[in-house]
Design an enzyme around this catalytic site. Structure first.
Site, PDB file in Angstrom:
ATOM      1  CG  ASP A  76     -12.194  -5.561 -35.625  1.00  0.00           C
ATOM      2  OD1 ASP A  76     -11.883  -4.417 -36.208  1.00  0.00           O
ATOM      3  OD2 ASP A  76     -11.800  -5.210 -34.436  1.00  0.00           O
TER       4      ASP A  76
ATOM      5  CG  LEU B  34     -28.002 -16.407 -46.184  1.00  0.00           C
ATOM      6  CD1 LEU B  34     -27.990 -17.133 -44.707  1.00  0.00           C
ATOM      7  CD2 LEU B  34     -26.650 -16.185 -46.567  1.00  0.00           C
TER       8      LEU B  34
ATOM      9  CG  HIS C 284     -11.271  -1.441 -45.602  1.00  0.00           C
ATOM     10  ND1 HIS C 284     -11.695  -1.881 -44.521  1.00  0.00           N
ATOM     11  CD2 HIS C 284     -10.303  -0.225 -45.176  1.00  0.00           C
ATOM     12  CE1 HIS C 284     -11.539  -1.108 -43.305  1.00  0.00           C
ATOM     13  NE2 HIS C 284     -10.498   0.131 -44.154  1.00  0.00           N
TER      14      HIS C 284
END
Length: 250
Positions: free
Chosen positions: A24, A135, A41
């Site tokens: 965020d 991962l 962004h």
């Protein structure tokens, strides 16, 4: 290049097996610098790449990132279009490297309103990395937890209606098996950046016993050092799981 050595030398850092992050603050990061929100962004996407590398280096097994919620469609169309372009670019440019580094990619959420090109790219990412053993990267895209739970309940109702299972067989395990996250362990730690202190409809079922940490850094500023610092704080917490203590120490 010193990052890898730092991670290896920090032998007392007990990392969460499953780390979830609400990324965020991209827009506010940009606005503070007099930049368009989309620049935040773009910077956030760069931070995602570093986050994945850091998580793999320090031993996180599962990393789940909240990239685009089902509520984000309400944002200005120009911003939504730019976000979709960034998502396409990220998949095109980063998928090969993720695959090369043995990362298994999974995207959760719904296909509603999603550009078919993105849907196809997601399917390709799943297929390409399906056998990878490193991962486990899960990206929540066009995702909302209440919708996820409702869709799982609907599947159970349909199975009961056609006689495939009995009502008394509907329990927590049955519902979990029909969630988007089926097969993933629950997160041990949730981090939310930007100083906001709420879950915003993210993994509401799965976070039942997770540790929650809210940090002031905007996502574009949440670098490797900030991640390690936050996980170090998590290490000293005591997890009780409704009663039992489990201190996270080495």
């Amino acid at each position: 290049m010193h990052h890898q050595n730092d991670a290896q030398s920090d032998t007392r850092l007990v990392v969460p097996r499953h780390l979830a992050i609400i990324m965020d603050g991209n827009g506010r990061w940009a606005q503070q610098r007099g930049l368009p929100r989309i620049e935040g962004h773009r910077k956030g996407v760069e931070r995602v790449k570093e986050c994945v590398r850091t998580a793999a280096e320090i031993g996180v097994e599962y990393l789940t990132l909240f990239s685009f919620s089902s509520e984000n469609w309400r944002r200005p169309q120009e911003e939504v279009d730019a976000l979709m372009t960034l998502i396409k670019r990220f998949i095109r440019q980063e998928l090969a490297e993720l695959h090369e580094n043995n990362v298994r990619v999974r995207v959760i959420g719904t296909a509603d309103r999603v550009d078919p090109e993105i849907t196809a790219m997601i399917a390709d990412a799943h297929a390409l990395t399906a056998e990878n053993t490193g991962l486990r990267l899960t990206i929540a895209f066009n995702y909302g937890a209440r919708d996820e739970i409702a869709r799982a309940a609907r599947r159970l109702a349909e199975e009961v209606a056609r006689g495939a299972m009995r009502p008394e067989d509907v329990d927590m395990a049955a519902l979990e098996q029909r969630l988007d996250t089926q097969g993933l362990p629950d997160p041990d730690l949730l981090i939310r950046t930007s100083g906001e202190v709420r879950l915003s409809n993210f993994l509401l079922w799965q976070l039942a016993y997770a540790e929650l940490m809210f940090v002031e850094d905007y996502w574009p500023d949440f670098d490797r050092e900030a991640m390690v610092r936050t996980i170090s704080a998590y290490q000293n917490r005591e997890r009780r799981f409704g009663g039992l203590s489990a201190r996270r120490t080495a």
